[in-house]
Design a protein around this motif. Sequence first.
Motif, PDB file in Angstrom:
ATOM      1  N   PHE A  83       0.832  -1.198   0.000  1.00  8.02           N
ATOM      2  CA  PHE A  83       0.000   0.000   0.000  1.00  8.02           C
ATOM      3  C   PHE A  83       0.872   1.255   0.000  1.00  8.02           C
ATOM      4  N   ASN A  85       1.776   4.565   1.031  1.00  7.34           N
ATOM      5  CA  ASN A  85       1.468   5.496   2.118  1.00  7.34           C
ATOM      6  C   ASN A  85       1.974   6.911   1.862  1.00  7.34           C
ATOM      7  N   ILE A  88       0.473  12.210  -1.816  1.00  8.61           N
ATOM      8  CA  ILE A  88       0.600  13.306  -2.783  1.00  8.61           C
ATOM      9  C   ILE A  88      -0.820  13.708  -3.144  1.00  8.61           C
ATOM     10  N   SER A  89      -1.146  14.937  -2.794  1.00  6.64           N
ATOM     11  CA  SER A  89      -2.508  15.417  -2.964  1.00  6.64           C
ATOM     12  C   SER A  89      -2.910  15.474  -4.443  1.00  6.64           C
ATOM     13  N   THR A 114     -11.319  13.449  -8.331  1.00  4.45           N
ATOM     14  CA  THR A 114     -11.172  14.904  -8.179  1.00  4.45           C
ATOM     15  C   THR A 114     -10.539  15.251  -6.842  1.00  4.45           C
ATOM     16  N   GLY A 116     -10.214  16.807  -3.334  1.00  5.90           N
ATOM     17  CA  GLY A 116     -11.234  17.107  -2.337  1.00  5.90           C
ATOM     18  C   GLY A 116     -11.086  18.498  -1.746  1.00  5.90           C
ATOM     19  N   GLN A 117      -9.929  19.099  -1.974  1.00  7.58           N
ATOM     20  CA  GLN A 117      -9.683  20.389  -1.324  1.00  7.58           C
ATOM     21  C   GLN A 117     -10.537  21.501  -1.914  1.00  7.58           C
ATOM     22  N   LYS A 172     -10.957   4.211   5.077  1.00 13.81           N
ATOM     23  CA  LYS A 172      -9.976   3.953   6.146  1.00 13.81           C
ATOM     24  C   LYS A 172     -10.593   3.137   7.281  1.00 13.81           C
ATOM     25  N   SER A 201     -11.886   0.200   2.795  1.00 13.02           N
ATOM     26  CA  SER A 201     -10.490   0.484   3.093  1.00 13.02           C
ATOM     27  C   SER A 201      -9.689   0.333   1.810  1.00 13.02           C
ATOM     28  N   LYS A 203      -6.665   0.519   1.824  1.00 13.47           N
ATOM     29  CA  LYS A 203      -5.446  -0.171   2.240  1.00 13.47           C
ATOM     30  C   LYS A 203      -5.628  -1.688   2.182  1.00 13.47           C
TER      31      LYS A 203
HETATM   32  N1  LIG Z   1      -4.903   3.357   6.648  1.00 13.54           N
HETATM   33  C1  LIG Z   1      -5.399   3.813   5.513  1.00 13.54           C
HETATM   34  N2  LIG Z   1      -4.836   4.876   4.896  1.00 13.54           N
HETATM   35  C2  LIG Z   1      -5.372   5.310   3.733  1.00 13.54           C
HETATM   36  C3  LIG Z   1      -6.518   4.705   3.146  1.00 13.54           C
HETATM   37  N3  LIG Z   1      -6.828   5.375   2.015  1.00 13.54           N
HETATM   38  C4  LIG Z   1      -5.926   6.349   1.878  1.00 13.54           C
HETATM   39  N4  LIG Z   1      -5.046   6.318   2.908  1.00 13.54           N
HETATM   40  C5  LIG Z   1      -3.910   7.230   3.130  1.00 13.54           C
HETATM   41  O1  LIG Z   1      -4.444   8.535   3.295  1.00 13.54           O
HETATM   42  C6  LIG Z   1      -3.632   9.511   2.634  1.00 13.54           C
HETATM   43  C7  LIG Z   1      -4.462  10.288   1.616  1.00 13.54           C
HETATM   44  O2  LIG Z   1      -4.895   9.397   0.600  1.00 13.54           O
HETATM   45  P1  LIG Z   1      -5.463   9.884  -0.796  1.00 13.54           P
HETATM   46  O3  LIG Z   1      -6.096   8.718  -1.464  1.00 13.54           O
HETATM   47  O4  LIG Z   1      -4.411  10.593  -1.575  1.00 13.54           O
HETATM   48  O5  LIG Z   1      -6.543  10.930  -0.305  1.00 13.54           O
HETATM   49  P2  LIG Z   1      -7.493  11.875  -1.155  1.00 13.54           P
HETATM   50  O6  LIG Z   1      -8.738  12.063  -0.386  1.00 13.54           O
HETATM   51  O7  LIG Z   1      -7.588  11.377  -2.566  1.00 13.54           O
HETATM   52  O8  LIG Z   1      -6.709  13.243  -1.084  1.00 13.54           O
HETATM   53  P3  LIG Z   1      -6.640  14.369  -2.221  1.00 13.54           P
HETATM   54  O9  LIG Z   1      -5.812  13.717  -3.280  1.00 13.54           O
HETATM   55  O10 LIG Z   1      -5.952  15.521  -1.576  1.00 13.54           O
HETATM   56  O11 LIG Z   1      -8.054  14.643  -2.642  1.00 13.54           O
HETATM   57  C8  LIG Z   1      -2.477   8.731   2.038  1.00 13.54           C
HETATM   58  O12 LIG Z   1      -1.391   8.812   2.930  1.00 13.54           O
HETATM   59  C9  LIG Z   1      -2.988   7.315   1.932  1.00 13.54           C
HETATM   60  O13 LIG Z   1      -1.934   6.384   2.017  1.00 13.54           O
HETATM   61  C10 LIG Z   1      -7.103   3.580   3.829  1.00 13.54           C
HETATM   62  O14 LIG Z   1      -8.096   2.994   3.435  1.00 13.54           O
HETATM   63  N5  LIG Z   1      -6.491   3.199   5.005  1.00 13.54           N
END
Ligand SMILES: Nc1nc2c(ncn2[C@@H]2O[C@H](COP(=O)(O)OP(=O)(O)OP(=O)(O)O)[C@@H](O)[C@H]2O)c(=O)[nH]1
Length: 253
Positions: A83, A85, A88-89, A114, A116-117, A172, A201, A203
Amino acid sequence: IALPKLSLQFLLSPNAIPSVTLIFPNFSLPLIALKFLFHRSSWLIFYFPSLQLLWPQTGKVRSQELDDSKQKFVGNGEREDNFNNTYISTIGIDFKIRTVDIEGKKIKLQVWDTAGQERFKTITTAYYRGAMGIILVYDITDEKSFENIQNWMKSIKENASAGVERLLLGNKCDMEAKRKVQKEQADKLAREHGIRFFETSAKSSMNVDEAFSSLARDILLKSGSRRSGNSNKSPSTDLKTCDKKNTNKCSLG
Ligand SMILES: Nc1nc2c(ncn2[C@@H]2O[C@H](COP(=O)(O)OP(=O)(O)OP(=O)(O)O)[C@@H](O)[C@H]2O)c(=O)[nH]1
């Protein structure tokens, strides 16, 4: 004979430079060069921020590609270990293709991820119209992200096509210890809006395929029923509960 006189008059006037350009075409070369430099610099100023916008996006795609290849290389290894971690936004829009299997038929989904910000809202809302389905994702460990769902619902109402299929996901759910948003809260919100809700999840991949399949099935059903005049929702998808105690089923839709 009149030209130099004219040019002098024009030179002394505030509009001297463009006038001289008109009267003495040979002067126009450095002026064009100046204009070119000016335009080029303004072009560069405008261009550089857009490059900066593109770079992190490329970085994200690349890191995902690397992750995918790592998964292929590792083979049947635990997905959790691979996974990504690194955060990157998303800047603006990120584009992906996902294929789901619905009753033996392969359905290719074009997924526009898209940002989210809030500061990207103008860009992202422009992509609502024409979308057949919208997945609203909040983070179960972040109350603010759940509160924001209401704003996104409002924005969808204002910008998306009428009757667009929506799905609410609480992501998550592998982080139970840090949970801030209760399942019941989200379930209530989903019921109020008449949409399905799953906890997922990214992950552990829990319910991710189920979520995409469910949305795709509802879209297909809706477009089919539009043709046939029937508007019943599809039966709920076979979901897994996020907490490991009960791994059978949890359909909240
Ligand atoms: N533990 C866990 N971490 C997660 C999960 N999904 C995403 N993350 C973590 O959360 C952070 C943000 O994940 P993104 O998928 O980039 O989040 P986003 O909502 O798309 O964010 P933006 O790209 O800014 O819109 C990262 O560090 C990921 O590794 C999950 O299901 N479980």
